[in-house]
Enzyme design. Sequence first.
Site, PDB file in Angstrom:
ATOM      1  CG  ASP A  12      -3.315   2.669  15.904  1.00 34.65           C
ATOM      2  OD1 ASP A  12      -4.983   1.998  16.171  1.00 34.65           O
ATOM      3  OD2 ASP A  12      -3.317   2.831  15.386  1.00 34.65           O
TER       4      ASP A  12
ATOM      5  CE1 TYR B 187      -1.630  -2.517   9.432  1.00 35.62           C
ATOM      6  CE2 TYR B 187      -0.837  -4.539  10.016  1.00 35.62           C
ATOM      7  CZ  TYR B 187      -0.118  -3.559   8.893  1.00 35.62           C
ATOM      8  OH  TYR B 187      -0.132  -3.278   7.710  1.00 35.62           O
TER       9      TYR B 187
ATOM     10  CG  HIS C  45      -5.057  -0.648   6.530  1.00 39.77           C
ATOM     11  ND1 HIS C  45      -3.663  -0.091   5.886  1.00 39.77           N
ATOM     12  CD2 HIS C  45      -3.589  -1.150   7.861  1.00 39.77           C
ATOM     13  CE1 HIS C  45      -2.851   0.402   6.574  1.00 39.77           C
ATOM     14  NE2 HIS C  45      -2.940   0.060   7.482  1.00 39.77           N
TER      15      HIS C  45
ATOM     16  CD  GLU D 162      -2.304   4.513   9.648  1.00 40.21           C
ATOM     17  OE1 GLU D 162      -2.646   3.864  10.854  1.00 40.21           O
ATOM     18  OE2 GLU D 162      -1.397   4.140   9.513  1.00 40.21           O
TER      19      GLU D 162
ATOM     20  CD  GLU E 266      -6.369   3.850  12.592  1.00 41.14           C
ATOM     21  OE1 GLU E 266      -6.425   3.698  14.152  1.00 41.14           O
ATOM     22  OE2 GLU E 266      -5.004   4.251  12.766  1.00 41.14           O
TER      23      GLU E 266
ATOM     24  CG  ASP F 131      -2.364   6.557  14.125  1.00 42.78           C
ATOM     25  OD1 ASP F 131      -1.735   7.150  14.519  1.00 42.78           O
ATOM     26  OD2 ASP F 131      -2.450   5.128  13.917  1.00 42.78           O
TER      27      ASP F 131
ATOM     28  NE  ARG G 151       0.802   6.011   6.092  1.00 41.91           N
ATOM     29  CZ  ARG G 151       0.498   5.303   6.848  1.00 41.91           C
ATOM     30  NH1 ARG G 151       0.934   4.452   7.804  1.00 41.91           N
ATOM     31  NH2 ARG G 151      -0.798   5.207   6.894  1.00 41.91           N
TER      32      ARG G 151
ATOM     33  CD  GLN H 211       4.379   3.563   9.594  1.00 43.25           C
ATOM     34  OE1 GLN H 211       3.658   4.440   9.248  1.00 43.25           O
ATOM     35  NE2 GLN H 211       3.237   2.095   9.424  1.00 43.25           N
TER      36      GLN H 211
ATOM     37  CE1 TYR I 176       9.569  -1.097   8.539  1.00 48.67           C
ATOM     38  CE2 TYR I 176       8.260  -2.450   9.820  1.00 48.67           C
ATOM     39  CZ  TYR I 176       8.741  -1.887   8.440  1.00 48.67           C
ATOM     40  OH  TYR I 176       8.738  -3.322   7.812  1.00 48.67           O
TER      41      TYR I 176
ATOM     42  CE  LYS J  72       1.269   4.717  12.760  1.00 49.22           C
ATOM     43  NZ  LYS J  72      -0.133   4.616  11.905  1.00 49.22           N
TER      44      LYS J  72
ATOM     45  CB  THR K  74      -3.984  10.113  17.269  1.00 48.01           C
ATOM     46  OG1 THR K  74      -2.628   9.388  17.590  1.00 48.01           O
ATOM     47  CG2 THR K  74      -5.204   9.270  17.313  1.00 48.01           C
TER      48      THR K  74
ATOM     49  CD  GLU L  34      -4.801   1.361   2.910  1.00 48.19           C
ATOM     50  OE1 GLU L  34      -5.647  -0.770   3.460  1.00 48.19           O
ATOM     51  OE2 GLU L  34      -4.559   1.819   3.684  1.00 48.19           O
TER      52      GLU L  34
HETATM   53 MN    MN Z   1      -3.117   3.704  12.899  1.00 44.00          MN
END
Ligand code: MN
Length: 423
Positions: free
Chosen positions: A135, A137, A142, A203, A205, A237, A241, A244, A248, A257, A261, A368
Amino acid sequence: MNQQQAQPLESFIKVAPESHFPIQNLPYGVFRPPHDPAPRIGVAIGDHILDLAELERQGLLADFGAKHRVFDRDSLNAFLELSRTSWTQVRSRLTDLLRADSTELRDNNPLRQQVLLPMDQCEMLLPVAVPDYTDFYSSRDHATNVGTMLRGADNALQENWLHLPVAYHGRASSLVVSGTDIQRPNGQLGAGQFGPSRAMDFELEMGFFVGTESILGQPIPIERTAEHIFGMVLVNDWSARDIQKWEYVPLGPFLAKSFATSISPWVVTTDALEEFRRPLPAQDPEVLPYLRWDADHSYDIELGVYLTPESTNAAVEMTRSNFQHLYWSIHQQLAHHTVAGCNVRPGDLLASGTISGPEKESRGSMLELSWRGAEPLELPGGDQRIFLADGDRVTMTAWCEGDGYRVGFGEVTGKLLPARTTS
Ligand code: MN
């Protein structure tokens, strides 16, 4: 009638103008027909599926370089590993079989009954057996939004971001096809804290599938990358949060994650996207030579995300975005992925990362859209959301607007179920 005007390509199968699957598209998927439990490969045409396994069995696909049958299978991998020449040959043969002025299938009723199946009576399955999932970015908006929330506007983009397409290695085992319910994950939310995530997100994507493999130790030069890219799907995805945020540091996302998916079932080929090529956004500073290609490009693909709360069962539009917002191209992603010698295999999935645009309504995640809780979202009926609630259904769609038709991706949808109870 004006003789000079080129006849638009049409199929003898009636296709509504808003359909995602006109003859210009012909995306590939794996399906289970109503009369037989064995999965096989087909292409979508209007509200029908053309059964390629049956056409191949009857010798109606002509020679496209396969040494054995590739469509009577439960994944596209055997077809993917052939070559771009083979993919284009099959596409061209299918176009010939389906066009309005072609009699071979049109006027053969028994054959039509056999190979054209109503889509709503078929079950769609994962189209590809994915060996590895990466994946990226690649949306600057974003990355800037997330960076601003974490580090402030002055340090939003990390130093490397404009020099290379940042990515992490995702988990292929938990890729699921559209329609699969998603269970809210349990996990560590902080020191000594364990329980259901309270910050479930989507997400928006897109991802592409690698077709022909590359060789270990041999980078794919950027001008050869298109030969290795078969087609694209929508990707959700799903992200937790709070898990994460805690996990992370310093190696990136892991369990936040990897629980699931979702991807859309129809793979739209890059051949079908050809006429929707658009220039890439300007890249400044100039990228290194291995990421530079005169013919590099993006695609004009409209994107939408809808949220359907269980209480109202009415879809609310959350996001409108476009694939062109991505800073890094799929060719740069693949060139970068292999530049240190890592090989790619047929069916590898490389996803874009959340596709946010510059406007507020083009933000591709709840994180966001609600600005991490600072701006809760008001839904019709008085409901509010910062993150997803149990029972919420998230549906993403994508399409390219042609002249009188759409080359679309269908949708990827999934409903969020409550977490497993823990003691
Ligand atoms: Mn992603």
